[in-house]
Design an enzyme around this catalytic site. Sequence first.
Site, PDB file in Angstrom:
ATOM      1  N   LEU A  58     -82.036 -21.249  73.234  1.00 19.48           N
ATOM      2  CA  LEU A  58     -81.620 -21.530  74.601  1.00 19.48           C
ATOM      3  C   LEU A  58     -82.868 -22.024  75.329  1.00 19.48           C
ATOM      4  CD1 LEU A  58     -79.341 -18.482  75.591  1.00 19.48           C
ATOM      5  CD2 LEU A  58     -78.644 -20.754  74.822  1.00 19.48           C
ATOM      6  N   ASP A  59     -82.733 -23.071  76.139  1.00 21.64           N
ATOM      7  CA  ASP A  59     -83.882 -23.588  76.865  1.00 21.64           C
ATOM      8  C   ASP A  59     -84.505 -22.492  77.720  1.00 21.64           C
ATOM      9  OD1 ASP A  59     -83.215 -26.011  75.772  1.00 21.64           O
ATOM     10  OD2 ASP A  59     -82.199 -26.743  77.577  1.00 21.64           O
ATOM     11  N   LYS A  60     -85.749 -22.710  78.108  1.00 20.10           N
ATOM     12  CA  LYS A  60     -86.479 -21.726  78.908  1.00 20.10           C
ATOM     13  C   LYS A  60     -85.722 -21.357  80.180  1.00 20.10           C
ATOM     14  CE  LYS A  60     -91.026 -20.960  81.034  1.00 20.10           C
ATOM     15  NZ  LYS A  60     -92.369 -21.545  81.280  1.00 20.10           N
TER      16      LYS A  60
END
Length: 243
Positions: A102-104
Amino acid sequence: MRIDRFITVTAMGSRKEAHQWLKQGRLTVNGQSVKLAKQQVEPGQDSIALDGEVINYAPLSYYLLNKPAGVLSATKDSRTKTVMALLSTADFRADLFPVGRLDKDTTGLLLLTNDGQLAHQLLSPKKQVTKLYQAQIDGLVTAADVARFAEGVITQHGTKFKPAKLQIMGLDLTKKQSVIQVQVLEGQFHEVKRLFQSIEKPVLKLRRLAMGPLTLPEGLPVGQYRPLTTMELTALKNSSKGV
């Protein structure tokens, strides 16, 4: 269990890598070189080694995390906090890793495990394990967008995305923003964000709600985690097998 299964269970490598190591004579059981993938071993009793280094066997662990924004879906990073830092000292293990990324700035459901085989199956496009996201969109999503997603999007750069199920949950006509849910199959890099970029409606906030049958519990606070239940794990394994 078979020695190639042992390698995947301990997250040392894939079954393909295990077969290569066997052919190369790099795996030993109780000091004896083995060549056959069907070689049976008893974890905790037999001494299995790769290039002379004993592979420690430990039971598999499965944790469901409600990922907060600002942390990386990685095992380690020299500059930024990772999801592994959210685990307690008692639960932390060096062989745990997040399943997928999952992106930051993306929040929501993230599975942490040391089960390499399950992770591979969940992420394999061939298994078609769905991922459900909810997002806040800069722009008013339309029925035409829903239809386009259902057909499969081809971006201006030629990237092809498989059909995705897009549902409009709410529209703010004043702010010209939308709340949507979208179910995708592939899990391509930045897939949801790229899908909406293709219709010039950027994602403002993104949260993952489900992976296959595994859903984000409403009562699990952001930044907290818990072990999977037996029912959740069984359902997840069945979905990864296409059951």
